[in-house]
Design a protein around this motif. Sequence first.
Motif, short mmCIF file in Angstrom:
data_model
loop_
_atom_site.label_atom_id
_atom_site.label_comp_id
_atom_site.label_asym_id
_atom_site.label_seq_id
_atom_site.Cartn_x
_atom_site.Cartn_y
_atom_site.Cartn_z
N GLY A 238 94.97 -4.08 -12.98
CA GLY A 238 94.85 -5.29 -12.19
C GLY A 238 94.69 -6.50 -13.08
N HIS A 239 94.75 -7.67 -12.47
CA HIS A 239 94.60 -8.94 -13.21
C HIS A 239 93.18 -9.07 -13.75
CE1 HIS A 239 95.80 -12.99 -14.30
NE2 HIS A 239 94.71 -13.46 -13.74
N SER A 240 92.20 -8.62 -12.93
CA SER A 240 90.79 -8.65 -13.35
C SER A 240 90.47 -7.27 -13.94
CB SER A 240 89.92 -8.91 -12.13
OG SER A 240 90.01 -7.82 -11.22
N ASP A 241 89.20 -6.85 -13.85
CA ASP A 241 88.86 -5.49 -14.28
C ASP A 241 89.27 -4.45 -13.23
OD1 ASP A 241 86.92 -5.63 -12.27
OD2 ASP A 241 85.23 -5.72 -13.65
N PHE B 62 90.90 -15.91 -14.35
CA PHE B 62 90.47 -14.65 -13.75
C PHE B 62 91.03 -13.43 -14.48
CE2 PHE B 62 90.63 -17.73 -10.11
CZ PHE B 62 89.26 -17.93 -10.06
N ARG B 63 91.83 -13.64 -15.54
CA ARG B 63 92.38 -12.50 -16.27
C ARG B 63 91.26 -11.69 -16.91
NH1 ARG B 63 97.04 -10.92 -17.52
NH2 ARG B 63 98.11 -12.90 -17.25
N ASP B 64 91.26 -10.36 -16.61
CA ASP B 64 90.28 -9.40 -17.13
C ASP B 64 88.83 -9.77 -16.80
OD1 ASP B 64 92.30 -7.76 -18.25
OD2 ASP B 64 92.39 -9.05 -20.02
N ILE B 65 88.62 -10.63 -15.78
CA ILE B 65 87.27 -11.04 -15.42
C ILE B 65 86.48 -9.85 -14.87
CG2 ILE B 65 87.78 -11.75 -13.03
CD1 ILE B 65 85.93 -14.21 -13.53
N ASP B 66 85.20 -9.85 -15.14
CA ASP B 66 84.27 -8.87 -14.59
C ASP B 66 84.17 -9.15 -13.09
OD1 ASP B 66 81.94 -7.56 -13.71
OD2 ASP B 66 80.87 -7.93 -15.58
N SER B 67 84.50 -8.18 -12.27
CA SER B 67 84.49 -8.38 -10.81
C SER B 67 83.10 -8.70 -10.26
CB SER B 67 85.08 -7.16 -10.10
OG SER B 67 86.47 -7.09 -10.35
N HIS C 91 90.91 -17.14 -2.96
CA HIS C 91 89.87 -17.80 -3.77
C HIS C 91 89.99 -17.52 -5.26
CE1 HIS C 91 87.59 -19.38 -0.38
NE2 HIS C 91 87.89 -18.26 0.24
N PHE C 92 90.49 -16.33 -5.61
CA PHE C 92 90.58 -15.91 -7.02
C PHE C 92 91.98 -15.37 -7.28
CE2 PHE C 92 86.32 -14.73 -5.28
CZ PHE C 92 85.59 -15.77 -5.81
N PRO C 93 93.00 -16.25 -7.29
CA PRO C 93 94.39 -15.79 -7.40
C PRO C 93 94.69 -15.08 -8.72
CG PRO C 93 94.25 -18.19 -7.61
CD PRO C 93 92.89 -17.71 -7.23
N ASP C 94 95.57 -14.05 -8.61
CA ASP C 94 95.93 -13.30 -9.82
C ASP C 94 96.91 -14.07 -10.70
OD1 ASP C 94 98.35 -12.98 -8.49
OD2 ASP C 94 98.12 -10.83 -8.20
N THR C 95 97.19 -15.33 -10.31
CA THR C 95 97.99 -16.20 -11.16
C THR C 95 97.07 -17.07 -12.03
OG1 THR C 95 98.05 -17.77 -9.34
CG2 THR C 95 99.96 -16.32 -9.58
N GLY C 96 95.78 -17.03 -11.75
CA GLY C 96 94.82 -17.87 -12.47
C GLY C 96 94.38 -17.23 -13.77
N GLU C 97 94.67 -17.88 -14.89
CA GLU C 97 94.29 -17.34 -16.20
C GLU C 97 92.77 -17.18 -16.32
OE1 GLU C 97 95.74 -15.87 -18.94
OE2 GLU C 97 97.36 -15.83 -17.48
#
Length: 159
Positions: free
Chosen positions: A36-39, A71-76, A63-69
């Motif tokens: 996924g984009h996040s974790d 949010f890349r690899d962000i801790d959920s 609110h937290f689009p997977d196009t937003g850098e």
Amino acid sequence: MGKIRVGFGFDVHRLVEGRELWLGGIRLEHSMGLLGHSDADVLIHAICDALLGAANMRDIGYHFPDTGEEFRDIDSKILLRKTVELIGTKGYRVGNVDATVCAERPKLKPHIPAMQVCLAEVMGIDADDVSVKATTTEKLGFTGREEGISAYATVLIES
């Protein structure tokens, strides 16, 4: 008495090699992780969607689009904390959470108490107000073939 509302959330992520497996805010030892984009913590994502839905505030992707850098690899867990803050802007707080994770492996039962404590701390509620259950799909479907993991969450929020 304040207003109460319920919400429902669902999420799926594909299992792949070379990723860590995060579920319910904790890292599990497993040969594969969720893509996924996040974790890609499906349990937290389902809870976020349920909370947002209960407050009539769209969904996690809004609110937290997977196009937003950002949010890349962000801790959920950060997304969950922000979601609790978002519903707070409408005067709501989390009452309780009831969630189910569908996975063949790894076995989740030994990790559930740690997940409950972690999720409760992030949401600022009592661990007794967080129910996490685990099930398999009896080797049926994409979860049964171990292609992915899914999660369902129902929440109650109160004003």
